[in-house]
Design an enzyme around this catalytic site. Structure first.
Site, PDB file in Angstrom:
ATOM      1  CD  GLU A  63      -1.548  -2.415   1.694  1.00 48.51           C
ATOM      2  OE1 GLU A  63      -2.340  -3.362   1.667  1.00 48.51           O
ATOM      3  OE2 GLU A  63      -0.373  -2.514   2.122  1.00 48.51           O
ATOM      4  CG  HIS A 114     -13.575  -4.060   3.228  1.00 52.64           C
ATOM      5  ND1 HIS A 114     -13.578  -3.753   1.885  1.00 52.64           N
ATOM      6  CD2 HIS A 114     -13.972  -5.351   3.331  1.00 52.64           C
ATOM      7  CE1 HIS A 114     -13.966  -4.808   1.194  1.00 52.64           C
ATOM      8  NE2 HIS A 114     -14.227  -5.787   2.050  1.00 52.64           N
ATOM      9  NE  ARG A 172     -16.992  -8.291   4.466  1.00 54.53           N
ATOM     10  CZ  ARG A 172     -16.503  -9.226   5.255  1.00 54.53           C
ATOM     11  NH1 ARG A 172     -16.028  -8.911   6.454  1.00 54.53           N
ATOM     12  NH2 ARG A 172     -16.472 -10.496   4.866  1.00 54.53           N
TER      13      ARG A 172
END
Length: 318
Positions: A63, A114, A172
């Site tokens: 990331e 999420h 999510r």
């Protein structure tokens, strides 16, 4: 589908809307590129990947590198959307977001999926409850937390058209679609007055907006007239709308699927304390981590559903 006041309400996850919006706008904006960190199926950027494979970059489980790549792409005229779970996008890659995107004020969009406790069974390690606070404090960063699929799509388009860094927060779990109406309008930095009231103002964001509307219906049965405001953009905050409502009702409640520290509750409290001192009750995660469990059970346990908001507002008002 679910039933609310005998009306069938469609439920769609905002991450689903995010993926579809990227694919939709990909044709309109040829400089739009999407990056992911080995999570395209979960973040739903695989929808864009299938439509525009040459403009989708899988950076692997890296990331921090992804944020640096996105920063570089933005300097050559691309509009990069860097996507991962909120815990990784805002948490693991914070230094890169701050120094490589925020500090030079680059045109990078961060699609964080999420977020919050509705990640559910993945547990506390993946339930990011601090991301809004982390992104809010970066100078010049726009922070958006859409309430449903309609708003998520509109937020993506607004982020594309806005020049500068934007953090978009998606969930999510499937949530009720509440903005499917002809007069709906999305504008960065502008809240939406969903219900007028006189006794208390409920300022909500994300999944708590639909819950706040349900809570307001229950409060009305008890003779409490609640005003409900949807704050999809937490930074810049629509202080004018919030202050106007606070002066009318005299009491403000904030509701968010995030820590009450540094998120919507913090932003609203800061604005009111400076410009219109008003009693505030913050509903959210109270300086605690989440836990493993179904999304619905967790939302109910921590009082972020309609019943929880109803109970806390009623107690606060009376």
């Amino acid at each position: 589908m679910s039933e609310v006041n005998n009306k069938t309400v469609q439920k769609i996850a905002t991450r689903e809307a995010y993926g579809k919006a990227l694919a939709e706008f990909g044709a309109q904006y040829p400089n739009l590129v999407v990056l992911d960190a080995d999570l395209a199926n979960a973040t739903k950027t695989n929808t864009f990947q299938k439509a525009f494979p040459e403009r989708h970059i899988d950076c692997g489980i890296a990331e921090c590198d992804m944020m640096g790549i996105a920063a570089g792409l933005s300097t050559v005229g691309k509009i990069p959307f860097a996507s991962s779970f909120a815990m990784f996008a805002a948490g693991r890659a914070y230094e890169q977001v701050r120094n490589s995107i925020g500090y030079p004020h680059l045109n990078v969009k961060i699609g964080a999926t999420h977020a919050g406790i509705t990640v559910g069974e993945d547990g506390a390690s993946h339930q990011c409850l601090e991301d809004i606070a982390l992104m809010r404090v970066i100078p010049g960063m726009v922070v958006i937390n859409p309430s449903d699929a309609v708003e998520a799509r509109a937020a993506v388009q607004a982020a594309i058209e806005y020049v500068g860094p934007v953090y978009l927060r998606f969930g999510r779990a499937a949530v009720p679609v509440i903005n499917d109406r002809e007069d709906y309008k999305f504008e960065i930095g502008k809240g939406v007055l969903l219900r007028e009231g006189t006794d208390v103002t409920i300022v909500a964001t994300g999944i708590c907006v639909s819950a706040a509307l349900e809570a307001a219906e229950k409060l009305a049965e008890d003779g409490i007239n609640a005003e409900v405001i949807n704050i999809h953009t937490i930074k810049p905050l629509d202080e004018e709308l919030i202050i106007k409502s606070a002066k009318k009702t005299g009491k403000v409640v904030t509701a968010e699927e995030h820590s009450i520290i540094g998120g919507l509750g913090g932003a609203v409290s800061e604005a009111l304390s400076e410009k219109a001192p008003t009693p505030v009750c913050r509903i959210g995660m109270n300086d605690i981590f989440g836990e493993s469990g179904s999304a619905g059970a967790l939302v109910a346990k921590y009082g972020l559903d309609a019943d929880g908001i109803y109970s806390k507002v009623k107690e606060f008002v009376k």
